[in-house]
Design an enzyme around this catalytic site. Sequence first.
Site, PDB file in Angstrom:
ATOM      1  N   ASP A  27       6.247  26.873  27.250  1.00  0.00           N
ATOM      2  CA  ASP A  27       5.590  25.683  26.692  1.00  0.00           C
ATOM      3  C   ASP A  27       4.775  24.977  27.787  1.00  0.00           C
ATOM      4  OD1 ASP A  27       7.675  24.610  28.148  1.00  0.00           O
ATOM      5  OD2 ASP A  27       8.451  23.349  26.511  1.00  0.00           O
ATOM      6  N   SER A  28       4.820  25.521  29.017  1.00  0.00           N
ATOM      7  CA  SER A  28       3.907  25.055  30.072  1.00  0.00           C
ATOM      8  C   SER A  28       2.454  25.234  29.646  1.00  0.00           C
ATOM      9  CB  SER A  28       4.158  25.829  31.372  1.00  0.00           C
ATOM     10  OG  SER A  28       4.192  27.217  31.145  1.00  0.00           O
ATOM     11  N   ASP A  82       9.117  30.380  24.179  1.00  0.00           N
ATOM     12  CA  ASP A  82       9.785  29.131  24.577  1.00  0.00           C
ATOM     13  C   ASP A  82       9.858  28.206  23.362  1.00  0.00           C
ATOM     14  OD1 ASP A  82      10.918  27.670  26.577  1.00  0.00           O
ATOM     15  OD2 ASP A  82       9.049  27.207  27.630  1.00  0.00           O
ATOM     16  N   LYS A 111      13.661  31.098  24.354  1.00  0.00           N
ATOM     17  CA  LYS A 111      14.270  30.325  25.460  1.00  0.00           C
ATOM     18  C   LYS A 111      14.455  28.885  25.012  1.00  0.00           C
ATOM     19  CE  LYS A 111      11.951  29.000  29.351  1.00  0.00           C
ATOM     20  NZ  LYS A 111      12.083  27.535  29.271  1.00  0.00           N
ATOM     21  N   GLU A 169      15.952  24.940  26.463  1.00  0.00           N
ATOM     22  CA  GLU A 169      16.355  24.136  27.619  1.00  0.00           C
ATOM     23  C   GLU A 169      17.620  23.350  27.291  1.00  0.00           C
ATOM     24  OE1 GLU A 169      13.154  21.557  28.859  1.00  0.00           O
ATOM     25  OE2 GLU A 169      11.756  23.232  29.115  1.00  0.00           O
ATOM     26  N   GLU A 201      15.667  26.131  37.307  1.00  0.00           N
ATOM     27  CA  GLU A 201      14.416  25.539  37.802  1.00  0.00           C
ATOM     28  C   GLU A 201      14.721  24.390  38.753  1.00  0.00           C
ATOM     29  OE1 GLU A 201      11.396  24.746  34.859  1.00  0.00           O
ATOM     30  OE2 GLU A 201      10.192  23.576  36.274  1.00  0.00           O
TER      31      GLU A 201
END
Length: 278
Positions: free
Chosen positions: A47-48, A86, A116, A118, A185
């Site tokens: 999602d960057s 993501d 993925k 978080e 991270e």
Amino acid sequence: MSDSKVTTLKLKEMKQRGEKITVLTCYDYSTAKMLDKAGIDVLLVGDSLGMVLLGYDSTIPVTMEDMMIHTKAVSKGTKKALVVGDMPFMSYQISVSESVRNAGRFLQEAGANAVKLEGGREIACTIQAINAAGIPVMGHLGLTPQSINKLGGYRVQGKDEAAARIILNNALALQDAGVFAIVLECVPAPLAKMVTERLDVPTIGIGAGVDCDGQVLVIHDLLGLYSEISPKFAKTYASLHSTIGEAVGQYKADVRKGVFPGPEHSFGMDPGEIGKLY
Ligand code: KIV
């Protein structure tokens, strides 16, 4: 390595053999073809993309629809690498059933192989439910950019004993919930080493030192394409920002001078035919 598709099982075997796992973010078809051909093991449609492609200040505004478009493009360009989509902010926080439905879209509509998420033990039930639906899940701990408002900034996480213990316990909880790998991270290298030693599933570091089982970088950082932020942990292997700037400047100069397009870039016509129009 063989030409067969990378699977979550292969990644686990790589950890057991001590073979480092290579992961890069990827957001489009042409880049996916290049990274896949180069033998990168995992392409993460991060999602960057909200920051490096869409110009947002954070990853928070990224939507499921944004992720579907880019994940589809990456899947189309990939033969061998494992494609991980993501899950964006608020696509897995509301209810377990909505999370499973959204995770399923990554595989069914966009052709990804895994998703993925978080977060730590607070999302363990969600991870279990997604996994139970046959969808492999990658975890993400430490600096979790979707929680930037809660974390108060992009800074190293787990620096003291209490914070480090939370990350270690969360990693164990995610492994129990069934993740096939965990991104770490921005955590101190000694903590990432300890987590890596304590887990059976691979750790993938970004700003987490050399002892993780694999590494991930944002492709724009590796290629020197994103000039706005240059994190300490990112190594720039090319300076495409300036290379592209020079190429575009050259094009502009050629057009202004009338030397582009040349005869080799133009199509001819029988002079008799064009003559009839005069
Ligand atoms: O969105 C992303 O690119 C990521 C990586 C930095 C791990 O989550």
